[in-house]
Design a protein around this motif. Structure first.
Motif, PDB file in Angstrom:
ATOM      1  N   CYS A  11      -7.870  -2.364  -2.135  1.00  0.00           N
ATOM      2  CA  CYS A  11      -7.232  -3.185  -1.103  1.00  0.00           C
ATOM      3  C   CYS A  11      -7.890  -4.553  -1.000  1.00  0.00           C
ATOM      4  CB  CYS A  11      -7.280  -2.460   0.243  1.00  0.00           C
ATOM      5  SG  CYS A  11      -6.141  -1.064   0.376  1.00  0.00           S
ATOM      6  N   PHE A  43      -2.219   4.741  -2.940  1.00  0.00           N
ATOM      7  CA  PHE A  43      -3.146   5.499  -2.101  1.00  0.00           C
ATOM      8  C   PHE A  43      -2.576   6.904  -1.950  1.00  0.00           C
ATOM      9  CE2 PHE A  43      -5.094   5.717   2.487  1.00  0.00           C
ATOM     10  CZ  PHE A  43      -5.855   6.812   2.104  1.00  0.00           C
ATOM     11  N   VAL A  69       2.934  -1.037   4.350  1.00  0.00           N
ATOM     12  CA  VAL A  69       2.335   0.285   4.189  1.00  0.00           C
ATOM     13  C   VAL A  69       3.446   1.314   4.343  1.00  0.00           C
ATOM     14  CG1 VAL A  69       0.587   1.908   5.002  1.00  0.00           C
ATOM     15  CG2 VAL A  69       0.167  -0.565   5.168  1.00  0.00           C
ATOM     16  N   ILE A  89      -1.022  -0.944  -4.379  1.00  0.00           N
ATOM     17  CA  ILE A  89      -2.155  -0.027  -4.436  1.00  0.00           C
ATOM     18  C   ILE A  89      -1.616   1.369  -4.195  1.00  0.00           C
ATOM     19  CG2 ILE A  89      -4.428   0.590  -3.535  1.00  0.00           C
ATOM     20  CD1 ILE A  89      -3.142  -2.643  -2.307  1.00  0.00           C
ATOM     21  N   VAL A 117      -9.925   3.284  -2.975  1.00  0.00           N
ATOM     22  CA  VAL A 117      -8.785   2.683  -2.285  1.00  0.00           C
ATOM     23  C   VAL A 117      -9.221   1.473  -1.462  1.00  0.00           C
ATOM     24  CG1 VAL A 117      -8.894   4.196  -0.250  1.00  0.00           C
ATOM     25  CG2 VAL A 117      -6.722   3.153  -0.904  1.00  0.00           C
ATOM     26  N   LEU A 144       0.867  -1.171   0.000  1.00  0.00           N
ATOM     27  CA  LEU A 144       0.000   0.000   0.000  1.00  0.00           C
ATOM     28  C   LEU A 144       0.907   1.226   0.000  1.00  0.00           C
ATOM     29  CD1 LEU A 144      -2.842   1.166   0.071  1.00  0.00           C
ATOM     30  CD2 LEU A 144      -2.773   1.043   2.571  1.00  0.00           C
TER      31      LEU A 144
END
Length: 442
Positions: A271, A289, A344, A287, A267, A45
């Motif tokens: 996910c 974001f 992340v 992804i 988003v 992410l």
């Protein structure tokens, strides 16, 4: 059949399938002499622009006012581990994630920081088009060495696009399959994952024509290039005629309550789709974001000159809290926590010392102290690796370089750190010039 007639009748129909786009998008996986190995995967992410550690995972409530900002930390369910007050759902999952708080690099811009974090080699100080890395990134190396986990599934997927990624001397064939469509839309569909109305017998006829064309090309191509095209076509056909990719991308099969949990926004649904894809056989899914729809901010690049960092964080962080907590819970409830690693992060952080522009607070580019969130991957959770000082502007303990992170991810995926590839000049070049897996996460 005359060659010109053959080309007209065969390849026009073939191109209608979007094969050229498919071959680029599917990333073409490994070379024919390399077999797919392992079942590990990564969901990345990507918080484009660089999330400030001072507002997310490494708050400093005792720091001077010009550093600490407006937010307070809250306790997680792990004693001593605290995160932002605007991440309450994640706070209840502290035993299921780990934070690396002592990452440091010196790259100053978004392009060179991205290259530093994803390739292990510093990007060029002068950022100019086409912004492509000089060395292959994590995606390209993984695709090249490991290829597809499941026949018919793209090994690498990026939603909705990638910034500054590339295969460098491995070639663009190892770029991710890019999915630009919004899975939150009722009209969501992914091109090149089905025959798009053409029957399989019709498709077989097109395939026979293409084989004849390939044979013609072989007669004039002594370099062996067409042999590699056969491998690419094989993977394209598997994707077009099989069910794996089509079913994985069919997010409508999910329970509506699960979709609600992730959030009915782009988003959130990306996910959820990422979880579906790694469960179906993708190796790496990213992804992007960057922002929340309707928000003034278009990235996590919270300069004082563009917007108020605290106003925008109050809008952005609840969405981050929702989607990451949903992913963490989903990965663990489905028994994927040993095989799937959730990461992340962004390419940088932002300055611990606040800036001010006409009374508007913000933070500037900063990579010397940054945090990364990880969950799953069979790694020890419920911990913070490393620490920064009371102002958050220096690493206090356990310095971690970007290459150490990359080495950790490569180890999780099963990529040997001793791997070398010939660069454009034919010189054997390591996938990482240095770096060791982070011992606390092994």
């Amino acid at each position: 059949m005359r060659r010109r007639t053959f080309l007209r009748s065969g390849l026009v129909g073939w191109s209608a399938l979007g094969l050229a786009d498919l071959l680029r998008a599917e990333s073409l996986a490994a070379s024919p002499d390399q077999s797919a190995t392992g079942g590990k995967s990564i969901i990345l992410l990507w918080l484009w622009g660089g999330p400030s550690h001072m507002e997310t995972f490494d708050l400093k409530p005792q720091a001077p006012a010009e550093f600490r900002g407006e937010f307070d930390p809250i306790a997680t369910n792990v004693p001593g581990l605290e995160i932002s007050e605007h991440l309450p759902k994640l706070a209840g999952l502290g035993d299921k994630f780990a934070l690396v708080r002592s990452i440091s690099h010196d790259s100053p811009g978004h392009v060179n920081s991205t290259h530093t974090m994803l390739s292990g080699y510093p990007g060029n100080a002068l950022e100019q088009p086409p912004y492509a890395p000089d060395h292959p990134d994590l995606f390209a190396v993984t695709g090249k060495l490991l290829g597809s986990r499941v026949d018919g599934m793209p090994p690498l997927v990026s939603m909705p696009f990638t910034r500054y990624q590339g295969g460098a001397y491995l070639g663009t064939a190892h770029n991710p399959f890019v999915v630009k469509a919004d899975p939150n839309s009722d009209k969501f569909s992914v091109p090149n994952t089905s025959l798009a109305g053409m029957t399989k017998p019709q498709f077989a006829q097109r395939l026979d024509l293409l084989k004849e064309f390939d044979q013609y090309r072989r007669d004039v191509d002594a370099s062996g290039m067409m042999d590699s095209v056969d491998e690419f076509n094989h993977k394209a056909v598997a994707m077009l005629t099989g069910d794996a990719a089509r079913d994985a991308f069919d997010i409508g099969r999910e329970d509506p309550r699960t979709r609600d949990r992730y959030g009915r926004h782009a988003v959130g649904q990306r996910c959820l789709l990422a979880r579906r894809l790694v469960e179906a056989g993708a190796r790496m899914v990213s992804i992007d974001f960057a922002t929340v729809p309707g928000q003034k901010a278009f990235s996590w690049d919270d300069h004082a000159s563009v917007w108020n960092i605290f106003e925008q964080m109050k809008i952005r962080l609840p969405v981050l809290d929702q989607v990451v907590s949903a992913l963490v819970e989903d990965i663990h409830s489905r028994g994927l926590q040993d095989d799937v690693l959730l990461v992340v992060m962004g390419e940088m952080s932002h300055t611990p010392r606040l800036s001010n522009f006409k009374g508007q607070p913000g933070r500037e580019h900063w990579g010397r102290t940054m945090s990364v969130f990880l969950s799953g991957g069979g790694m020890p959770m419920g911990q913070a690796v490393g620490a920064t000082n009371s102002k958050g502007d220096e690493v206090l303990s356990r310095l971690v370089r970007p290459n150490d992170l990359l080495a950790t991810w490569y180890k999780h995926l099963g990529v040997p750190l001793t791997t070398h590839f010939p660069d454009h000049g034919g010189r054997p070049t390591p996938i990482l010039p240095d770096g060791e897996p982070i011992a606390e996460l092994i």
